[in-house]
Design a protein around this motif. Structure first.
Motif, PDB file in Angstrom:
ATOM      1  N   PRO A 106       0.681  -1.286  -0.015  1.00 15.48           N
ATOM      2  CA  PRO A 106      -0.161   0.230   0.117  1.00 15.48           C
ATOM      3  C   PRO A 106       0.673   1.226   0.132  1.00 15.48           C
ATOM      4  CG  PRO A 106      -1.108  -1.406   1.405  1.00 15.48           C
ATOM      5  CD  PRO A 106       0.303  -2.148   1.062  1.00 15.48           C
ATOM      6  N   LYS A 107       2.152   1.265   0.643  1.00 17.25           N
ATOM      7  CA  LYS A 107       2.984   2.428   0.708  1.00 17.25           C
ATOM      8  C   LYS A 107       3.336   2.743  -0.801  1.00 17.25           C
ATOM      9  CE  LYS A 107       4.191   2.499   5.561  1.00 17.25           C
ATOM     10  NZ  LYS A 107       5.546   2.282   6.780  1.00 17.25           N
ATOM     11  N   ILE A 108       3.688   1.626  -1.394  1.00 15.34           N
ATOM     12  CA  ILE A 108       4.289   1.657  -2.722  1.00 15.34           C
ATOM     13  C   ILE A 108       3.138   2.232  -3.624  1.00 15.34           C
ATOM     14  CG2 ILE A 108       4.955   0.513  -4.899  1.00 15.34           C
ATOM     15  CD1 ILE A 108       6.429  -1.573  -2.699  1.00 15.34           C
ATOM     16  N   LEU A 109       1.919   1.866  -3.487  1.00 12.87           N
ATOM     17  CA  LEU A 109       0.932   2.293  -4.135  1.00 12.87           C
ATOM     18  C   LEU A 109       0.276   3.653  -3.836  1.00 12.87           C
ATOM     19  CD1 LEU A 109      -1.260  -0.699  -4.397  1.00 12.87           C
ATOM     20  CD2 LEU A 109       0.259   0.043  -6.130  1.00 12.87           C
ATOM     21  N   ARG A 110       0.988   4.233  -2.820  1.00 14.35           N
ATOM     22  CA  ARG A 110       0.841   5.723  -2.259  1.00 14.35           C
ATOM     23  C   ARG A 110      -0.655   5.843  -1.822  1.00 14.35           C
ATOM     24  NH1 ARG A 110       4.973   9.211  -4.017  1.00 14.35           N
ATOM     25  NH2 ARG A 110       6.281   8.332  -5.548  1.00 14.35           N
ATOM     26  N   TRP A 111      -1.091   4.776  -0.831  1.00 14.16           N
ATOM     27  CA  TRP A 111      -2.341   5.067  -0.357  1.00 14.16           C
ATOM     28  C   TRP A 111      -2.080   5.922   0.834  1.00 14.16           C
ATOM     29  CZ3 TRP A 111      -4.940  -0.287   0.847  1.00 14.16           C
ATOM     30  CH2 TRP A 111      -5.317  -1.246  -0.073  1.00 14.16           C
ATOM     31  N   SER A 112      -3.324   6.747   1.159  1.00 11.38           N
ATOM     32  CA  SER A 112      -3.185   7.739   2.296  1.00 11.38           C
ATOM     33  C   SER A 112      -2.765   6.938   3.608  1.00 11.38           C
ATOM     34  CB  SER A 112      -4.340   8.488   2.528  1.00 11.38           C
ATOM     35  OG  SER A 112      -5.504   7.608   2.944  1.00 11.38           O
ATOM     36  N   LYS A 113      -2.205   7.761   4.540  1.00 10.79           N
ATOM     37  CA  LYS A 113      -1.858   7.070   5.833  1.00 10.79           C
ATOM     38  C   LYS A 113      -3.215   6.606   6.648  1.00 10.79           C
ATOM     39  CE  LYS A 113       0.505   8.034  10.206  1.00 10.79           C
ATOM     40  NZ  LYS A 113       1.395   9.193  10.969  1.00 10.79           N
ATOM     41  N   GLU A 114      -4.219   7.289   6.401  1.00 13.18           N
ATOM     42  CA  GLU A 114      -5.441   6.620   7.296  1.00 13.18           C
ATOM     43  C   GLU A 114      -5.940   5.479   6.524  1.00 13.18           C
ATOM     44  OE1 GLU A 114      -4.861   9.894   5.723  1.00 13.18           O
ATOM     45  OE2 GLU A 114      -4.833  10.850   7.928  1.00 13.18           O
ATOM     46  N   ARG A 115      -5.903   5.478   5.313  1.00 11.70           N
ATOM     47  CA  ARG A 115      -6.372   4.232   4.472  1.00 11.70           C
ATOM     48  C   ARG A 115      -5.388   3.082   4.712  1.00 11.70           C
ATOM     49  NH1 ARG A 115      -6.449   3.222  -2.139  1.00 11.70           N
ATOM     50  NH2 ARG A 115      -7.567   1.263  -1.855  1.00 11.70           N
ATOM     51  N   ILE A 116      -4.089   3.262   4.900  1.00 12.13           N
ATOM     52  CA  ILE A 116      -3.499   2.050   5.338  1.00 12.13           C
ATOM     53  C   ILE A 116      -3.421   1.528   6.703  1.00 12.13           C
ATOM     54  CG2 ILE A 116      -0.736   1.594   5.654  1.00 12.13           C
ATOM     55  CD1 ILE A 116       0.040   3.304   3.463  1.00 12.13           C
ATOM     56  N   ASN A 117      -3.785   2.554   7.602  1.00 13.42           N
ATOM     57  CA  ASN A 117      -3.868   2.092   9.170  1.00 13.42           C
ATOM     58  C   ASN A 117      -5.092   1.375   9.128  1.00 13.42           C
ATOM     59  OD1 ASN A 117      -1.513   3.192  10.139  1.00 13.42           O
ATOM     60  ND2 ASN A 117      -2.468   5.176  10.547  1.00 13.42           N
ATOM     61  N   ALA A 118      -6.208   1.866   8.503  1.00  7.94           N
ATOM     62  CA  ALA A 118      -7.519   1.160   8.347  1.00  7.94           C
ATOM     63  C   ALA A 118      -7.454  -0.394   7.889  1.00  7.94           C
ATOM     64  CB  ALA A 118      -8.354   1.896   7.737  1.00  7.94           C
ATOM     65  N   ARG A 119      -6.529  -0.418   6.863  1.00  6.05           N
ATOM     66  CA  ARG A 119      -6.325  -1.809   6.049  1.00  6.05           C
ATOM     67  C   ARG A 119      -5.519  -2.691   7.014  1.00  6.05           C
ATOM     68  NH1 ARG A 119      -8.525  -5.471   3.064  1.00  6.05           N
ATOM     69  NH2 ARG A 119      -7.005  -6.594   1.646  1.00  6.05           N
ATOM     70  N   VAL A 120      -4.531  -2.113   7.702  1.00  3.81           N
ATOM     71  CA  VAL A 120      -3.556  -3.124   8.495  1.00  3.81           C
ATOM     72  C   VAL A 120      -4.360  -3.420   9.753  1.00  3.81           C
ATOM     73  CG1 VAL A 120      -1.820  -2.954  10.487  1.00  3.81           C
ATOM     74  CG2 VAL A 120      -1.429  -2.011   8.072  1.00  3.81           C
ATOM     75  N   GLU A 121      -5.352  -2.620  10.416  1.00  6.56           N
ATOM     76  CA  GLU A 121      -6.137  -3.272  11.465  1.00  6.56           C
ATOM     77  C   GLU A 121      -7.217  -4.276  10.943  1.00  6.56           C
ATOM     78  OE1 GLU A 121      -6.223  -2.685  14.662  1.00  6.56           O
ATOM     79  OE2 GLU A 121      -4.314  -1.247  14.315  1.00  6.56           O
ATOM     80  N   GLU A 122      -7.891  -4.110   9.791  1.00  6.94           N
ATOM     81  CA  GLU A 122      -8.636  -4.787   8.950  1.00  6.94           C
ATOM     82  C   GLU A 122      -8.138  -6.247   8.993  1.00  6.94           C
ATOM     83  OE1 GLU A 122     -11.366  -5.208   5.074  1.00  6.94           O
ATOM     84  OE2 GLU A 122      -9.985  -3.946   5.208  1.00  6.94           O
ATOM     85  N   LEU A 123      -6.932  -6.328   8.218  1.00  6.87           N
ATOM     86  CA  LEU A 123      -6.340  -7.499   8.114  1.00  6.87           C
ATOM     87  C   LEU A 123      -5.735  -8.148   9.302  1.00  6.87           C
ATOM     88  CD1 LEU A 123      -4.256  -6.427   4.987  1.00  6.87           C
ATOM     89  CD2 LEU A 123      -6.014  -8.288   5.127  1.00  6.87           C
ATOM     90  N   LEU A 124      -5.343  -7.551  10.242  1.00  7.37           N
ATOM     91  CA  LEU A 124      -4.906  -8.190  11.495  1.00  7.37           C
ATOM     92  C   LEU A 124      -5.979  -9.013  12.314  1.00  7.37           C
ATOM     93  CD1 LEU A 124      -2.197  -5.612  12.965  1.00  7.37           C
ATOM     94  CD2 LEU A 124      -1.776  -7.832  12.414  1.00  7.37           C
ATOM     95  N   GLU A 125      -7.235  -8.399  12.182  1.00 12.05           N
ATOM     96  CA  GLU A 125      -8.490  -8.911  12.712  1.00 12.05           C
ATOM     97  C   GLU A 125      -8.677  -9.881  11.904  1.00 12.05           C
ATOM     98  OE1 GLU A 125     -10.990  -8.943  15.716  1.00 12.05           O
ATOM     99  OE2 GLU A 125      -9.613  -7.408  15.481  1.00 12.05           O
ATOM    100  N   LEU A 126      -8.599  -9.929  10.532  1.00 12.26           N
ATOM    101  CA  LEU A 126      -9.049 -11.136   9.655  1.00 12.26           C
ATOM    102  C   LEU A 126      -8.149 -12.364  10.059  1.00 12.26           C
ATOM    103  CD1 LEU A 126     -10.935 -11.945   7.199  1.00 12.26           C
ATOM    104  CD2 LEU A 126      -8.678 -11.277   5.747  1.00 12.26           C
TER     105      LEU A 126
END
Length: 344
Positions: A106-126
């Motif tokens: 996601p960082k390589i794809l230049r996602w926003s910091k907020e979007r990255i943090n939300a995705r990290v939390e989502e995947l860790l929960e998953l």
């Protein structure tokens, strides 16, 4: 109607300085949402086939299509971002936290910091590792099974359309491996991801895959459902490969949905019902306990989707070779004997 996620057309791979193809004339189709396991002995070509999908290896001849597009015509970097890749050697970056490892693409794809943090939390929960406890840890602070879960989360971070997994659980102890298999089944059902999963373990292949590719000497020997491969092997090689799985073990790794047939009547309150994800040994027990001629199979919403008939079941159990044309398997002829074996 399912979309075609991947299509292999006459794929062949021969490495330089070798006299035989590593992969020879493979033509198969993978539908969107399929969980395909690729089974074979060492050197059978299964990993080579997988690596041609994300162009680690280029095919010598033939073509692979990704949602209808020839992958040779796609820019490699852009294409690979649509493919998640998980291997046995997880390769987490040791100097980076769990969160930073997952956020790599996601960082390589230049996602926003907020979007990255939300995705990290989502995947860790998953993957069953809550962010509040794990996001700030480093790989060295995780067990092997936990590291593999993070590797899976990292591979899914950019929401790839297809996941490639090359013996990801091969170096993990048996109990953790079983837990990870169960977790992967849960994740795949929830996300409906298309997965190609390489393994040399027969039980793992049939437990995970809704379809299985059997390979030997670079060629596909059979591409079919676990049920058909176990009970109707295509040739002598496949029959010998699955011969070690006796009838009871087969029933313990095949789900009811693999044997379901269309309904022949309208079910009622007198029927016996079983979920499509229940294993066939449970179905067999239901037959013995109830004396019914058919058992109704239901979906996740408890709606009937088909039935399994005792006649169909009994034919498999009493078949001379139990699916093997070599006759190498023992014949199980008495219901009581089977019932006792299941509950022993």
């Amino acid at each position: 109607m399912s979309k075609t996620a991947l299509e292999f057309k006459n794929i062949r791979k021969r490495f330089s300085h070798t006299e035989a193809d590593a992969v020879s004339d493979v033509s198969i189709t993978v539908n969107e949402g399929d969980f395909i396991t690729i089974l074979g002995t060492s050197g059978s070509g299964k990993t080579t086939l997988l690596k041609m999908v994300n162009r680690i290896y280029e095919s010598t001849s033939g073509d692979i299509y990704f949602y209808g597009e020839n992958i040779k015509k796609l820019k490699v970097e852009d294409y690979r971002r649509k493919i998640g890749y998980v291997i046995q050697q997880i390769g987490l970056f040791p100097h980076m936290t769990v969160a930073d490892n997952i956020a790599t693409v996601p960082k390589i794809l230049r996602w926003s910091k907020e979007r990255i943090n939300a995705r990290v939390e989502e995947l860790l929960e998953l993957v069953g590792l809550p962010g509040e406890s794990y996001r700030k840890r480093y790989p060295s602070q995780l067990s092997g099974g936990q590291q593999q879960r993070i590797g899976l989360a990292r591979a899914m971070a950019a929401d790839p359309q297809v996941m490639l997994m090359d013996e990801p659980f091969g170096a993990i102890d048996a109990i953790t491996r079983q837990n990870l298999q169960d977790e992967l089944i849960r994740i795949q059902k929830k996300l409906n991801k298309t997965i190609l999963f390489v393994t040399h373990d027969i039980h793992e292949a049939f437990k995970l895959g809704n379809k299985v590719i059997i390979m030997d000497q670079g060629k596909v020997q059979q591409y079919d459902t676990p049920f058909n491969i176990l009970f109707h092997p295509a040739n002598e090689f496949v029959a010998q490969l699955v011969a070690s799985e006796n009838i009871i073990n087969r029933l313990k790794i095949l789900k009811a949905e693999t044997a379901v047939q269309p309904l022949t009547r309208t079910p009622d309150d007198t029927d016996i019902y079983i979920g499509k994800d229940e294993f066939l040994d449970s179905v067999l027990s239901k037959f013995f306990e109830s004396g019914m001629k058919t058992i109704i199979v239901t979906d996740a919403d408890s709606k009937p989707v088909g039935e399994i008939a005792w006649d169909q079941f009994n034919q498999l159990l009493r078949s001379k070779d139990s699916g093997s044309p070599t006759g190498s398997q023992n014949r199980i002829s008495e219901k009581v004997g089977i019932h006792a074996a299941i509950h022993s």
